[in-house]
Design an enzyme around this catalytic site. Structure first.
Site, short mmCIF file in Angstrom:
data_model
loop_
_atom_site.label_atom_id
_atom_site.label_comp_id
_atom_site.label_asym_id
_atom_site.label_seq_id
_atom_site.Cartn_x
_atom_site.Cartn_y
_atom_site.Cartn_z
N ALA A 1 0.84 -1.21 0.00
CA ALA A 1 0.00 0.00 0.00
C ALA A 1 0.86 1.25 0.00
O ALA A 1 1.98 1.25 0.52
CB ALA A 1 -0.92 0.00 1.22
N ASP A 2 0.33 2.28 -0.59
CA ASP A 2 1.01 3.58 -0.58
C ASP A 2 -0.05 4.68 -0.54
O ASP A 2 -1.07 4.58 -1.22
CB ASP A 2 1.87 3.74 -1.84
CG ASP A 2 2.73 4.99 -1.77
OD1 ASP A 2 3.71 4.98 -1.00
OD2 ASP A 2 2.41 5.98 -2.45
N THR A 3 0.19 5.70 0.28
CA THR A 3 -0.79 6.77 0.46
C THR A 3 -0.16 8.13 0.13
O THR A 3 0.97 8.39 0.54
CB THR A 3 -1.29 6.79 1.93
OG1 THR A 3 -1.84 5.50 2.24
CG2 THR A 3 -2.36 7.85 2.16
#
Lengths: 197, 197
Positions: free
Chosen positions: A67-69
């Site tokens: 995941a990356d935000t």
């Protein structure tokens, strides 16, 4: 039951994973951080895929979640501020406006020598209230802005300046919990969620 | 600096108060729970006023914060489920729909023999995803539904069934943090928030 591996060291992502009610492990591997695009949602998808792939390369079986935000204002990604002046510029640009937070997620499943992957991203709109000079300075006097992309965390003391959001709150924290759950259901076996313990 | 008193024993409200960055105490006093209206927002306002008044009666000086939160579906308040059948009925009515969560807040300030009060409420829309029978049963098998109004908590494992919200997330948890902050600024002295420590 298949092993689920979260490819992230973020304690907040770990907490969000608990909501799924599934056992999981954490495993992180060095991933290339270089990005090729500029569209915020596409960037999160690309980085989530790299993170998941780095871990998937080291296992034989299981489902890896990368995941990356990012925080994006008018299509432009805001990184971590370099210093107080940088944080001030970010907060001044965010206050009195709405912006987007995107989280990209990649699921890679390895089983019986096969690999399948699925990447998606979700956006949540965040409305930041107008802030006075004193409010901005009071906020910059805290430790909160300096290690965070966009110079704020929705769960910290900046929370009082957030008038509202549209979308999944947990997406802003670091994982689109509802969407991730839906996608895991598609990817995983039914038993993943409904096995009696 | 004036003393701020949270008239609630909820550990979640206490955590939310921390976001304001102000010192506060917790003090709870028996308040009449009888309500006179049926409008969900009005009910939260009325109960918040009773809770705040019960504590304010016991102090000489300070700002008391009372709060009450309800889950409302199509204008009807959902209380705590009595048993599994009750919880099941609630979850079946909430799934695949959007509903409202209201928190009413009353601030009572006592100073120099004067008392002033201010009551407001805020609503947040919550979208619950459609749930299958197995998902509903799996959820009812947990401890989560039984001590909660509306049979769910947004911060627990039910979080994965929440597709999104519109408004202040913290309002659903138990305090409309942004609104409370704005109202405290109006009621309190400027020094409340901007005094150098």
């Amino acid at each position: 039951m298949e092993k689920i591996i979260l490819a992230s060291q973020s304690p907040r992502r770990r907490e969000l994973m608990e909501m799924l009610g599934l056992p999981f492990e954490v495993m992180v591997s060095e991933a290339e951080e270089k990005i090729t695009g500029t569209d915020p949602a596409a960037v999160t998808e690309e980085l989530s895929a790299r993170k998941a792939a780095a871990v998937a390369a080291e296992i034989q079986e299981g489902i890896v979640i990368g995941a990356d935000t990012v925080v994006a204002l008018q299509g432009r990604i805001l990184g971590k501020p370099a210093d107080r002046a940088g944080a001030e510029a970010m907060i001044r640009s965010l206050q009195g406006q709405s912006h987007m937070v995107y989280t990209g997620v990649t699921l890679i499943r390895k089983r019986d020598g096969h690999t399948e992957a699925r990447t998606f991203s979700e956006g949540t709109r965040v409305h930041v209230a107008a802030m006075s000079d004193s409010e901005i300075q009071a906020y910059l006097d805290t430790d909160e802005p300096y290690d965070k992309a966009g110079a704020y965390g929705i769960q910290g003391i900046f929370g009082k300046h957030i008038a509202g959001i549209e979308g999944d709150f947990y997406n802003v924290v670091g994982l689109p919990v509802h969407r991730l759950y839906q996608e895991l259901k598609k990817l995983g076996d039914k038993q993943l969620f409904f096995a009696k313990k």
